[in-house]
Design a protein around this motif. Structure first.
Motif, mmCIF file in Angstrom:
data_model
loop_
_atom_site.group_PDB
_atom_site.id
_atom_site.type_symbol
_atom_site.label_atom_id
_atom_site.label_comp_id
_atom_site.label_asym_id
_atom_site.label_seq_id
_atom_site.Cartn_x
_atom_site.Cartn_y
_atom_site.Cartn_z
ATOM 1 N N ARG A 150 -16.693 -10.857 6.655
ATOM 2 C CA ARG A 150 -15.593 -10.163 5.983
ATOM 3 C C ARG A 150 -14.533 -9.650 6.953
ATOM 4 N NH1 ARG A 150 -16.068 -4.518 2.518
ATOM 5 N NH2 ARG A 150 -13.842 -4.344 2.005
ATOM 6 N N HIS A 151 -14.952 -9.050 8.056
ATOM 7 C CA HIS A 151 -14.006 -8.348 8.931
ATOM 8 C C HIS A 151 -13.477 -9.186 10.098
ATOM 9 C CE1 HIS A 151 -14.684 -4.627 6.807
ATOM 10 N NE2 HIS A 151 -15.997 -4.729 6.991
ATOM 11 N N LEU B 267 -13.501 -14.458 8.287
ATOM 12 C CA LEU B 267 -12.596 -14.854 7.215
ATOM 13 C C LEU B 267 -11.132 -14.505 7.480
ATOM 14 C CD1 LEU B 267 -14.510 -14.324 3.842
ATOM 15 C CD2 LEU B 267 -13.853 -16.456 4.961
ATOM 16 N N PRO B 268 -10.813 -13.313 8.032
ATOM 17 C CA PRO B 268 -9.397 -13.037 8.318
ATOM 18 C C PRO B 268 -8.760 -14.044 9.265
ATOM 19 C CG PRO B 268 -10.658 -11.002 8.367
ATOM 20 C CD PRO B 268 -11.656 -12.118 8.261
ATOM 21 N N GLN B 269 -9.550 -14.626 10.161
ATOM 22 C CA GLN B 269 -9.010 -15.639 11.068
ATOM 23 C C GLN B 269 -9.034 -17.040 10.453
ATOM 24 O OE1 GLN B 269 -10.150 -15.127 15.386
ATOM 25 N NE2 GLN B 269 -11.581 -13.655 14.507
ATOM 26 N N GLY C 289 -0.131 -9.968 8.796
ATOM 27 C CA GLY C 289 -1.232 -9.003 8.901
ATOM 28 C C GLY C 289 -2.055 -9.200 10.171
ATOM 29 N N LEU C 290 -2.261 -10.475 10.543
ATOM 30 C CA LEU C 290 -3.033 -10.758 11.755
ATOM 31 C C LEU C 290 -2.268 -10.355 13.014
ATOM 32 C CD1 LEU C 290 -4.642 -14.227 11.005
ATOM 33 C CD2 LEU C 290 -5.787 -12.014 11.168
ATOM 34 N N LEU D 150 -8.790 -17.710 7.101
ATOM 35 C CA LEU D 150 -7.947 -17.826 5.908
ATOM 36 C C LEU D 150 -6.601 -18.490 6.179
ATOM 37 C CD1 LEU D 150 -7.762 -17.304 2.905
ATOM 38 C CD2 LEU D 150 -6.892 -15.007 3.392
ATOM 39 N N ARG E 52 2.394 -13.549 4.656
ATOM 40 C CA ARG E 52 1.749 -12.235 4.536
ATOM 41 C C ARG E 52 0.483 -12.164 5.382
ATOM 42 N NH1 ARG E 52 3.517 -7.566 2.033
ATOM 43 N NH2 ARG E 52 1.401 -7.239 1.256
ATOM 44 N N VAL E 53 -0.334 -13.190 5.302
ATOM 45 C CA VAL E 53 -1.594 -13.194 6.039
ATOM 46 C C VAL E 53 -1.343 -13.246 7.541
ATOM 47 C CG1 VAL E 53 -3.670 -14.552 6.518
ATOM 48 C CG2 VAL E 53 -2.940 -14.199 4.164
ATOM 49 N N THR E 54 -0.414 -14.081 7.949
ATOM 50 C CA THR E 54 -0.097 -14.191 9.372
ATOM 51 C C THR E 54 0.487 -12.909 9.914
ATOM 52 O OG1 THR E 54 0.340 -16.542 9.071
ATOM 53 C CG2 THR E 54 1.162 -15.540 11.075
#
Length: 218
Positions: free
Chosen positions: A130-131, A134-136, A213-214, A138, A209-211
């Protein structure tokens, strides 16, 4: 002119059915893709075998046959589905099989040192996923997910074969009643293109948005 206005309304009603099929089919495909994709890399062999069997079966057989089995054959076993439910199930399972490989590949593409760091921090498997993972993963999944969603949109035309009144079905109705092929199918062509643009735009926005956030940009 009034007759053509009525025919346009008919096609737009079919377009609404197509939109519903696409939204619900994509939702099911997304869930199935993550379940089967994670199953493919699970530490338990039976889970990996089951996920692999599902993926290979639905990628290796025609969606036409899958739809006919779900709509015409399943009722013989006591499981009866309406045309909309059968269409969503066939589309979701078919596209979900392709999405599962996207999930698997993206997760495996996360560098090993990231996994090792989560182990060093004594994270549980769920916390790692989860932390950190997946954030990388996605952002790697999203472009192909967008392509899959557009493919699902175009594949909705198969439901006309089970008499579900989507755009293609309604276009055939208009053609049979008017004898005109160009107008109804040109209208459908434009509507499919606009829907595809909407999906591509939504995925592009989500990627940004996802990028962002990263990168830590607010």
């Amino acid at each position: 002119m009034g007759d053509w206005a009525g025919y346009l309304v008919l096609i737009l009603e079919g377009a609404w059915v197509t939109v519903r099929l696409t939204v619900m089919g994509c939702a099911l495909a997304l869930v199935v893709a993550f379940v089967a994709g994670l199953g493919r890399i699970a530490p338990w062999a039976p889970v990996r075998w089951l996920a692999t069997a599902y993926i290979e079966f639905f990628r290796g057989t025609s969606i036409f046959v899958q739809l006919f089995w779900i709509y015409f054959v399943l009722p013989m076993t006591g499981v009866s589905l309406g045309a909309m439910e059968a269409g969503v199930l066939a589309l979701g399972l078919n596209v979900g099989a392709y999405g599962a490989e996207v999930v698997r590949g993206a997760i495996l593409a996360v560098p090993n040192d990231q996994r090792e760091a989560t182990v060093a921090l004594n994270m549980t498997g769920w916390q790692r996923l989860r932390h950190v993972i997946l954030p990388q993963a996605l952002p790697l999944m999203l472009p192909t997910f967008g392509n899959n969603a557009i493919e699902l949109l175009k594949a909705t035309a198969v439901v006309s074969l089970i008499s579900l009144a989507d755009m293609t079905f309604q276009g055939q109705i208009v053609r049979s009643q008017t004898g005109n092929t160009i107008v109804p199918f040109l209208t459908i062509l434009v509507l499919y293109f606009l829907m595809s643009l909407a999906i591509a735009g939504a995925i592009g926005w989500l990627e940004r948005r996802v990028t962002r956030g990263l990168d830590g940009v607010r």
